[in-house]
Design a protein around this motif. Structure first.
Motif, short mmCIF file in Angstrom:
data_model
loop_
_atom_site.label_atom_id
_atom_site.label_comp_id
_atom_site.label_asym_id
_atom_site.label_seq_id
_atom_site.Cartn_x
_atom_site.Cartn_y
_atom_site.Cartn_z
N HIS A 249 9.00 18.01 17.75
CA HIS A 249 10.12 19.11 17.69
C HIS A 249 10.26 20.29 16.54
O HIS A 249 10.54 21.32 16.59
CB HIS A 249 11.50 18.22 17.62
CG HIS A 249 12.82 19.14 17.83
ND1 HIS A 249 12.98 19.69 19.10
CD2 HIS A 249 13.85 19.20 16.94
CE1 HIS A 249 14.17 20.42 18.85
NE2 HIS A 249 14.65 20.06 17.47
N PRO A 250 10.15 19.63 15.07
CA PRO A 250 10.26 20.46 13.85
C PRO A 250 9.21 21.44 14.05
O PRO A 250 9.57 22.71 13.41
CB PRO A 250 9.97 19.56 12.70
CG PRO A 250 10.09 18.15 13.25
CD PRO A 250 9.71 18.27 14.76
N ASN A 251 8.31 21.59 14.96
CA ASN A 251 7.25 22.80 15.00
C ASN A 251 7.80 23.73 15.98
O ASN A 251 7.06 24.76 16.27
CB ASN A 251 5.76 22.17 15.26
CG ASN A 251 5.18 21.55 14.23
OD1 ASN A 251 5.39 21.80 13.08
ND2 ASN A 251 4.64 20.34 14.45
N TRP A 252 8.93 23.58 16.62
CA TRP A 252 9.32 24.54 17.67
C TRP A 252 10.48 25.14 17.05
O TRP A 252 11.52 24.63 16.58
CB TRP A 252 9.36 23.70 18.85
CG TRP A 252 8.17 23.52 19.32
CD1 TRP A 252 7.50 22.31 19.21
CD2 TRP A 252 7.53 23.96 20.47
NE1 TRP A 252 6.17 22.31 19.70
CE2 TRP A 252 6.32 23.48 20.63
CE3 TRP A 252 7.46 25.40 21.23
CZ2 TRP A 252 5.04 23.97 21.45
CZ3 TRP A 252 6.43 25.84 22.14
CH2 TRP A 252 5.36 25.12 22.19
N GLY A 253 10.82 26.36 17.54
CA GLY A 253 12.22 27.23 17.35
C GLY A 253 13.32 26.72 17.97
O GLY A 253 13.28 25.97 19.04
N GLU A 254 14.24 27.56 17.86
CA GLU A 254 15.62 27.13 17.93
C GLU A 254 15.68 27.51 19.53
O GLU A 254 16.55 26.93 20.06
CB GLU A 254 16.62 27.88 16.95
CG GLU A 254 16.71 29.52 17.43
CD GLU A 254 17.73 30.26 16.57
OE1 GLU A 254 18.03 31.10 17.00
OE2 GLU A 254 18.31 29.61 15.70
N ASP A 255 14.77 28.36 19.92
CA ASP A 255 14.89 28.58 21.67
C ASP A 255 14.13 27.34 22.28
O ASP A 255 14.11 27.39 23.54
CB ASP A 255 14.31 29.93 21.83
CG ASP A 255 12.96 29.98 21.45
OD1 ASP A 255 12.15 29.24 21.06
OD2 ASP A 255 12.27 31.09 21.92
N LEU A 256 13.27 26.36 21.64
CA LEU A 256 12.83 25.33 22.24
C LEU A 256 11.42 25.81 23.01
O LEU A 256 10.67 25.00 23.61
CB LEU A 256 13.45 24.57 22.94
CG LEU A 256 14.84 24.15 22.35
CD1 LEU A 256 15.71 23.06 23.14
CD2 LEU A 256 14.35 23.30 21.00
N VAL A 257 11.17 27.09 23.03
CA VAL A 257 10.11 27.38 23.79
C VAL A 257 8.95 28.31 23.00
O VAL A 257 7.77 28.69 23.26
CB VAL A 257 10.30 28.32 24.99
CG1 VAL A 257 11.12 27.65 26.00
CG2 VAL A 257 10.98 29.48 24.78
N HIS A 258 9.30 28.39 21.63
CA HIS A 258 8.24 29.27 20.74
C HIS A 258 8.34 28.48 19.60
O HIS A 258 9.00 27.50 19.17
CB HIS A 258 8.69 30.72 20.40
CG HIS A 258 8.87 31.43 21.69
ND1 HIS A 258 9.91 31.81 22.17
CD2 HIS A 258 7.69 32.23 22.34
CE1 HIS A 258 9.75 32.70 23.31
NE2 HIS A 258 8.49 32.87 23.21
N LEU A 259 7.02 28.72 18.87
CA LEU A 259 7.01 27.98 17.58
C LEU A 259 7.86 28.24 16.48
O LEU A 259 8.23 29.23 16.56
CB LEU A 259 5.38 28.11 16.85
CG LEU A 259 4.54 27.47 17.69
CD1 LEU A 259 3.11 27.81 17.01
CD2 LEU A 259 4.45 26.00 17.88
N SER A 260 8.54 27.24 15.70
CA SER A 260 9.04 27.61 14.24
C SER A 260 8.35 28.21 13.45
O SER A 260 6.95 28.10 13.39
CB SER A 260 9.97 26.40 14.02
OG SER A 260 9.01 25.44 13.52
N SER A 261 8.89 28.65 12.10
CA SER A 261 7.96 28.93 10.85
C SER A 261 7.08 27.77 10.80
O SER A 261 6.05 27.94 10.18
CB SER A 261 9.03 29.45 10.09
OG SER A 261 9.57 30.49 10.26
N ARG A 262 7.47 26.52 10.81
CA ARG A 262 6.73 25.60 10.53
C ARG A 262 5.63 25.39 11.62
O ARG A 262 4.46 25.08 10.92
CB ARG A 262 7.51 24.39 10.33
CG ARG A 262 6.55 22.82 10.32
CD ARG A 262 7.55 21.62 10.41
NE ARG A 262 6.89 20.65 10.65
CZ ARG A 262 7.34 19.29 10.47
NH1 ARG A 262 8.51 18.82 10.06
NH2 ARG A 262 6.49 18.43 10.66
#
Length: 324
Positions: A228-241
């Protein structure tokens, strides 16, 4: 034997070659190699145990490239390579490819173009993006594409792979090294309905890499990418991490010095802040539904953020758009 007995020079050369051949077979060398095998077996077991769909070709850890340096890097793909959910301090998007470009630029000047546009599919990469890439004459091209095709109602994985292979062969024909990345899914229950498709496509990309000499990052070897921490707030794209994680894995494969240690240090300097369910519906889910109902996609009207080369590694490098 008679030939060696009568030829001192040949006998001495054979002896020296034999001695050189076993120099690495000390107890220390043999035990180090055994530990490397154990590490590899552990990584493969971890990947197998976390896999959500069986692969026809088992993922294998690639050997890092240590003898090449690139000067013209072009990134192809969709929203993941464009860098959605990975904003810079000035609001521009970065993404794993931008971060990888900076890692490569640390070894010398690099000209970098990013042709990725959100919502793009395989035919876009094999069409408009490929045409522009060929014009730029790169010596390194990364391709991460296919997720938008694989979540459609119907999909022909073999046809997608065949179209992509044509694009890879055209890039290889101009002398470019190609880095393929297998698409991946978040570790959410709703994503499980697509795992067989993603697995079959990853197997197909493995075949493309083997036939064309392309390099491959098989993301099944990195199951933590689904966390989960590797995914952005939209839950379908990667987060900065997540973008940082993928960039450092690519850096490792491409021989960036100390990429693993740099990635661990980078991860220690950042934290992930989850988004509430209500905000997720307002910001991401409902706008997506509206676009689909009106026959639109997020990439309509957008162009590549770097349709031509920007220079990294020199005094004129626009680093502020990528770092942080």
């Amino acid at each position: 034997m008679a030939d060696l007995a009568g030829d001192t020079r040949k006998r001495r050369a054979f002896g020296e070659a034999g001695r050189d051949a076993v120099q690495s077979r000390s107890w220390t060398g043999v035990c180090d190699r055994l530990l490397e095998y154990f590490d590899e077996a552990q990584a493969l077991h971890h990947a197998d145990s976390r896999a959500r769909a069986r692969r026809r070709v088992r993922p294998e850890p690639p050997a890092p490239v240590t003898d090449r340096k690139w000067h013209r890097y072009v990134a192809l793909g969709d929203s993941l390579t464009e860098g959605l959910c990975d904003p810079a301090p000035d609001g521009t998007l970065r993404g794993w490819a931008d971060r990888l470009a900076l890692l490569l630029a640390a070894r010398g000047d690099l000209h970098y173009a990013n042709l990725a546009v959100r919502s793009q599919r395989v035919h876009d990469v094999a069409g408009v993006q490929l045409t522009r890439a060929l014009e730029l004459r790169p010596d390194l091209v990364s391709i991460l594409i296919g997720a938008n095709d694989l979540v459609k109602r119907r999909v022909d994985v073999s046809a997608l792979a065949a179209e992509l292979e044509v694009a890879v062969r055209r890039l290889r024909a101009i002398g470019a090294d190609v880095l393929l990345v297998t698409p991946f899914l978040p570790g959410r229950r709703a994503a499980w309905i697509y795992t067989r498709r993603f697995s079959a496509y990853a197997t197909a990309l493995t075949g493309i890499a083997a036939r064309t000499g392309a390099m491959l990052i098989d993301t099944d070897l990195h199951p933590q990418l689904a966390e989960h921490p590797n995914w952005g707030e939209d839950l379908v794209h990667l987060s900065s991490r997540g973008h940082r994680f993928l960039a450092y894995r690519a850096g490792e494969l491409l021989g960036v010095p100390d990429a693993d240690a740099l990635g661990a240090l980078d991860a220690a300097l950042h934290e992930h802040e989850p988004l509430g369910v209500g905000a997720w519906w307002r910001r991401h889910a409902l706008p997506w539904v509206w676009r689909r109902l009106h026959g639109r996609v997020a990439g309509d009207g957008r162009t590549a953020k770097h349709d031509d080369y920007v220079r990294l590694g020199g005094s004129s490098a626009p680093r502020s758009a990528f770092v942080g």
